[in-house]
Design a protein around this motif. Structure first.
Motif, PDB file in Angstrom:
ATOM      1  N   ILE A 118      85.035  40.541  40.718  1.00  0.00           N
ATOM      2  CA  ILE A 118      85.096  41.306  41.970  1.00  0.00           C
ATOM      3  C   ILE A 118      85.976  40.598  43.000  1.00  0.00           C
ATOM      4  O   ILE A 118      86.793  41.226  43.687  1.00  0.00           O
ATOM      5  N   GLU A 119      85.823  39.292  43.099  1.00  0.00           N
ATOM      6  CA  GLU A 119      86.588  38.536  44.088  1.00  0.00           C
ATOM      7  C   GLU A 119      88.086  38.577  43.797  1.00  0.00           C
ATOM      8  O   GLU A 119      88.896  38.592  44.725  1.00  0.00           O
ATOM      9  N   GLU A 120      88.460  38.603  42.529  1.00  0.00           N
ATOM     10  CA  GLU A 120      89.883  38.653  42.178  1.00  0.00           C
ATOM     11  C   GLU A 120      90.467  40.054  42.320  1.00  0.00           C
ATOM     12  O   GLU A 120      91.589  40.228  42.788  1.00  0.00           O
ATOM     13  N   LEU A 121      89.711  41.061  41.906  1.00  0.00           N
ATOM     14  CA  LEU A 121      90.218  42.437  41.951  1.00  0.00           C
ATOM     15  C   LEU A 121      90.056  43.079  43.325  1.00  0.00           C
ATOM     16  O   LEU A 121      90.723  44.071  43.635  1.00  0.00           O
ATOM     17  N   GLY A 122      89.143  42.536  44.115  1.00  0.00           N
ATOM     18  CA  GLY A 122      88.853  43.148  45.409  1.00  0.00           C
ATOM     19  C   GLY A 122      87.899  44.318  45.299  1.00  0.00           C
ATOM     20  O   GLY A 122      87.596  44.983  46.294  1.00  0.00           O
ATOM     21  N   ALA A 123      87.434  44.593  44.088  1.00  0.00           N
ATOM     22  CA  ALA A 123      86.496  45.684  43.811  1.00  0.00           C
ATOM     23  C   ALA A 123      85.990  45.500  42.389  1.00  0.00           C
ATOM     24  O   ALA A 123      86.502  44.669  41.632  1.00  0.00           O
ATOM     25  N   ALA A 124      84.984  46.289  42.014  1.00  0.00           N
ATOM     26  CA  ALA A 124      84.537  46.280  40.631  1.00  0.00           C
ATOM     27  C   ALA A 124      85.488  47.127  39.790  1.00  0.00           C
ATOM     28  O   ALA A 124      86.085  48.081  40.294  1.00  0.00           O
ATOM     29  N   PRO A 125      85.670  46.792  38.520  1.00  0.00           N
ATOM     30  CA  PRO A 125      86.493  47.651  37.663  1.00  0.00           C
ATOM     31  C   PRO A 125      85.788  48.980  37.407  1.00  0.00           C
ATOM     32  O   PRO A 125      84.594  49.128  37.709  1.00  0.00           O
ATOM     33  N   ASP A 126      86.509  49.919  36.854  1.00  0.00           N
ATOM     34  CA  ASP A 126      85.886  51.196  36.484  1.00  0.00           C
ATOM     35  C   ASP A 126      85.029  51.040  35.231  1.00  0.00           C
ATOM     36  O   ASP A 126      83.961  51.651  35.119  1.00  0.00           O
ATOM     37  N   PHE A 127      85.515  50.228  34.287  1.00  0.00           N
ATOM     38  CA  PHE A 127      84.798  49.982  33.037  1.00  0.00           C
ATOM     39  C   PHE A 127      84.812  48.485  32.749  1.00  0.00           C
ATOM     40  O   PHE A 127      85.829  47.819  32.971  1.00  0.00           O
ATOM     41  N   HIS A 128      83.682  47.986  32.278  1.00  0.00           N
ATOM     42  CA  HIS A 128      83.635  46.594  31.822  1.00  0.00           C
ATOM     43  C   HIS A 128      83.156  46.598  30.377  1.00  0.00           C
ATOM     44  O   HIS A 128      82.058  47.065  30.078  1.00  0.00           O
ATOM     45  N   CYS A 129      83.983  46.084  29.486  1.00  0.00           N
ATOM     46  CA  CYS A 129      83.711  46.113  28.050  1.00  0.00           C
ATOM     47  C   CYS A 129      83.376  44.707  27.553  1.00  0.00           C
ATOM     48  O   CYS A 129      84.089  43.748  27.867  1.00  0.00           O
ATOM     49  N   LEU A 130      82.307  44.611  26.769  1.00  0.00           N
ATOM     50  CA  LEU A 130      81.875  43.315  26.261  1.00  0.00           C
ATOM     51  C   LEU A 130      81.453  43.404  24.798  1.00  0.00           C
ATOM     52  O   LEU A 130      80.955  44.444  24.354  1.00  0.00           O
ATOM     53  N   PRO A 131      81.604  42.297  24.053  1.00  0.00           N
ATOM     54  CA  PRO A 131      80.967  42.216  22.739  1.00  0.00           C
ATOM     55  C   PRO A 131      79.461  42.099  22.952  1.00  0.00           C
ATOM     56  O   PRO A 131      79.022  41.509  23.951  1.00  0.00           O
ATOM     57  N   VAL A 132      78.674  42.621  22.038  1.00  0.00           N
ATOM     58  CA  VAL A 132      77.220  42.549  22.179  1.00  0.00           C
ATOM     59  C   VAL A 132      76.598  41.963  20.920  1.00  0.00           C
ATOM     60  O   VAL A 132      76.784  42.480  19.823  1.00  0.00           O
ATOM     61  N   ASN A 186      65.649  32.549  28.289  1.00  0.00           N
ATOM     62  CA  ASN A 186      65.472  31.712  29.469  1.00  0.00           C
ATOM     63  C   ASN A 186      66.137  32.431  30.642  1.00  0.00           C
ATOM     64  O   ASN A 186      67.348  32.641  30.642  1.00  0.00           O
ATOM     65  N   PRO A 187      65.384  32.830  31.665  1.00  0.00           N
ATOM     66  CA  PRO A 187      65.949  33.647  32.743  1.00  0.00           C
ATOM     67  C   PRO A 187      67.060  32.949  33.523  1.00  0.00           C
ATOM     68  O   PRO A 187      67.918  33.613  34.120  1.00  0.00           O
ATOM     69  N   PHE A 188      67.080  31.631  33.522  1.00  0.00           N
ATOM     70  CA  PHE A 188      68.118  30.919  34.256  1.00  0.00           C
ATOM     71  C   PHE A 188      69.483  31.045  33.579  1.00  0.00           C
ATOM     72  O   PHE A 188      70.516  30.928  34.234  1.00  0.00           O
ATOM     73  N   ARG A 189      69.483  31.298  32.261  1.00  0.00           N
ATOM     74  CA  ARG A 189      70.741  31.526  31.566  1.00  0.00           C
ATOM     75  C   ARG A 189      71.483  32.719  32.178  1.00  0.00           C
ATOM     76  O   ARG A 189      72.680  32.663  32.469  1.00  0.00           O
ATOM     77  N   LEU A 190      70.769  33.814  32.362  1.00  0.00           N
ATOM     78  CA  LEU A 190      71.395  35.026  32.897  1.00  0.00           C
ATOM     79  C   LEU A 190      71.825  34.834  34.345  1.00  0.00           C
ATOM     80  O   LEU A 190      72.823  35.417  34.786  1.00  0.00           O
ATOM     81  N   GLN A 191      71.093  34.011  35.074  1.00  0.00           N
ATOM     82  CA  GLN A 191      71.485  33.723  36.459  1.00  0.00           C
ATOM     83  C   GLN A 191      72.865  33.074  36.509  1.00  0.00           C
ATOM     84  O   GLN A 191      73.697  33.401  37.347  1.00  0.00           O
ATOM     85  N   GLY A 192      73.107  32.154  35.591  1.00  0.00           N
ATOM     86  CA  GLY A 192      74.417  31.520  35.550  1.00  0.00           C
ATOM     87  C   GLY A 192      75.503  32.468  35.084  1.00  0.00           C
ATOM     88  O   GLY A 192      76.619  32.488  35.628  1.00  0.00           O
ATOM     89  N   GLN A 193      75.183  33.266  34.081  1.00  0.00           N
ATOM     90  CA  GLN A 193      76.183  34.151  33.484  1.00  0.00           C
ATOM     91  C   GLN A 193      76.582  35.308  34.401  1.00  0.00           C
ATOM     92  O   GLN A 193      77.685  35.844  34.276  1.00  0.00           O
ATOM     93  N   LYS A 194      75.719  35.664  35.339  1.00  0.00           N
ATOM     94  CA  LYS A 194      76.052  36.768  36.241  1.00  0.00           C
ATOM     95  C   LYS A 194      77.247  36.441  37.129  1.00  0.00           C
ATOM     96  O   LYS A 194      77.897  37.337  37.666  1.00  0.00           O
ATOM     97  N   THR A 195      77.554  35.140  37.281  1.00  0.00           N
ATOM     98  CA  THR A 195      78.634  34.742  38.187  1.00  0.00           C
ATOM     99  C   THR A 195      80.000  35.203  37.700  1.00  0.00           C
ATOM    100  O   THR A 195      80.947  35.268  38.502  1.00  0.00           O
ATOM    101  N   ALA A 196      80.134  35.528  36.425  1.00  0.00           N
ATOM    102  CA  ALA A 196      81.415  36.065  35.940  1.00  0.00           C
ATOM    103  C   ALA A 196      81.750  37.364  36.664  1.00  0.00           C
ATOM    104  O   ALA A 196      82.913  37.626  36.989  1.00  0.00           O
ATOM    105  N   ALA A 197      80.734  38.188  36.920  1.00  0.00           N
ATOM    106  CA  ALA A 197      80.959  39.441  37.649  1.00  0.00           C
ATOM    107  C   ALA A 197      81.403  39.162  39.084  1.00  0.00           C
ATOM    108  O   ALA A 197      82.259  39.863  39.631  1.00  0.00           O
ATOM    109  N   PHE A 198      80.834  38.122  39.698  1.00  0.00           N
ATOM    110  CA  PHE A 198      81.255  37.752  41.055  1.00  0.00           C
ATOM    111  C   PHE A 198      82.751  37.419  41.066  1.00  0.00           C
ATOM    112  O   PHE A 198      83.496  37.871  41.948  1.00  0.00           O
ATOM    113  N   GLU A 199      83.173  36.610  40.099  1.00  0.00           N
ATOM    114  CA  GLU A 199      84.576  36.185  40.051  1.00  0.00           C
ATOM    115  C   GLU A 199      85.515  37.370  39.864  1.00  0.00           C
ATOM    116  O   GLU A 199      86.584  37.437  40.481  1.00  0.00           O
TER     117      GLU A 199
END
Length: 362
Positions: A177-191, A162-175
């Motif tokens: 960036i907003e806390e760090l003031g930039a993107a991290p160098d590496f982002h590690c996730l379980p897959v 469901n494409p709307f699922r990913l729309q909601g989940q993308k907001t974690a990246a926004f948060e």
């Protein structure tokens, strides 16, 4: 002193970045806004100069990152007039779907693999009132059934296809960036199904394209060795791992995940169950953060790659912790044989004697 700034969920906060209108009835439980915790003791334990953060998604309303996607999926399902949703799940999706369906006043049907779901997650689906269907098969079989059912019955699929699922989940990246003031160098996730790593890349890319940040992270995905289709080059027929949340042999976001891995110059790798459980216990004992086994794959993989130099010193690393440790208490307790659990008489002398014994050497 000002009042009235109550946080009301990620759709309200990121409305301009999401496919909703002013008239959309938002189905929310206050998801998102989860803590980004800087690790203090693990880097010292590694003896490496690296800045590690964990994004603790286990503090979402139902205890996992799935709530980010489910608020959008259920909101759009209700907007479209749907009276029921359906999903296949290893546990966390079923919990989130059931909770948001309850909130919306619609029916949830969840298909779970019999005997292959952590007890905490099963309890959630049942308590939230979902129609819980245990199938004699794994998640991948359940996913195929869900697709087939949706062709014949008026139900909305809320898995990550469901494409709307990913729309909601993308907001974690926004948060982040907003806390760090930039993107991290590496982002590690379980897959597991690979929807979450895809969603994070979407979020980082949107802020990059809007000029909010000047770079995007390298995306790194870790799978369990017994359930690692990205490392095998194709589906795994009978995936097995103690990390039930990523026990998926045929990821639904296969192509998107490969594309983002190449675009970000990241990589996929696999971990043994022993490595995953060691990281889970280390994180709890060294940092006071209790995540479920699948979540610990992100940190376990990051630590291994930091030790080897694949993630170089001086890097800023974010590891997503996808679910709360209370989701799977049985697995946690089973690896605590060395933990202190004593039964004493209810007397001051007995309790004092035990405390003095355990304080020796401190």
């Amino acid at each position: 002193m000002s009042f009235g700034n109550r946080y009301t969920g990620l759709i309200h906060k990121y409305r301009d970045h999401l496919p909703v209108s002013d008239d959309t009835r938002i189905i929310s439980l206050g998801e998102g806004n989860t803590p980004l915790i800087r690790l203090k003791n693990v880097p010292q334990w590694l003896k490496k100069d690296v800045d590690i953060y964990v994004k603790y998604e286990g503090l979402n309303p139902t205890g996992s990152f799935k709530d980010r996607g489910m608020t959008m999926a259920v909101t759009k399902a209700v907007e479209a007039g749907s009276k029921a949703i359906i999903c296949a799940s290893t546990g966390n999706t079923s919990a989130a779907a059931a909770a948001y369906a309850a909130r919306a006043g619609i029916r949830a049907f969840v298909l779970i693999p019999e005997g292959k779901i952590a007890v905490g997650k099963l309890a959630q689906a049942m308590m939230y009132g979902a129609v819980t269907l245990q199938i004699r098969g794994n998640f991948d079989a359940g996913m195929e059934l869900v697709k087939q059912v949706a062709e014949h019955v008026p139900v909305t699929i809320v898995n990550s296809i469901n494409p709307f699922r990913l729309q909601g989940q993308k907001t974690a990246a926004f948060e982040i960036i907003e806390e760090l003031g930039a993107a991290p160098d590496f982002h590690c996730l379980p897959v597991g199904n690979a929807g979450n790593i895809t969603a994070h890349w979407m979020g980082y890319s949107e802020y990059f394209e809007r000029g909010v940040v000047s770079q995007r992270p390298r995306m790194v995905g870790y799978q369990a060795a017994g359930s690692a289709p990205f490392m095998r080059g194709g589906p795994v027929a009978q995936p097995e791992t103690v990390a039930t949340a990523i026990r998926i042999g045929n990821p639904q976001s296969w192509e998107k995940a490969w594309e983002l891995q190449k675009a970000s110059q990241g990589w996929f790798d696999e971990l043994t169950d022993a490595e995953i459980l060691q990281a889970q216990r280390l994180l709890a004992m060294q940092e006071g953060v209790f995540c479920e086994p699948a979540s610990a794959a992100s940190l376990a993989g990051a630590m291994r790659d930091i030790r080897s130099g694949k993630i170089p010193e001086g890097s800023k690393v974010v590891c997503t912790l996808t679910g709360n440790g209370l989701k799977d208490p049985d697995t946690a307790i089973s690896q605590c044989q060395s933990a202190v659990l004593e039964t004493l008489d209810a007397s001051l002398g007995e309790v004092e004697k035990s405390i003095v014994k355990h304080m020796q050497g401190l």
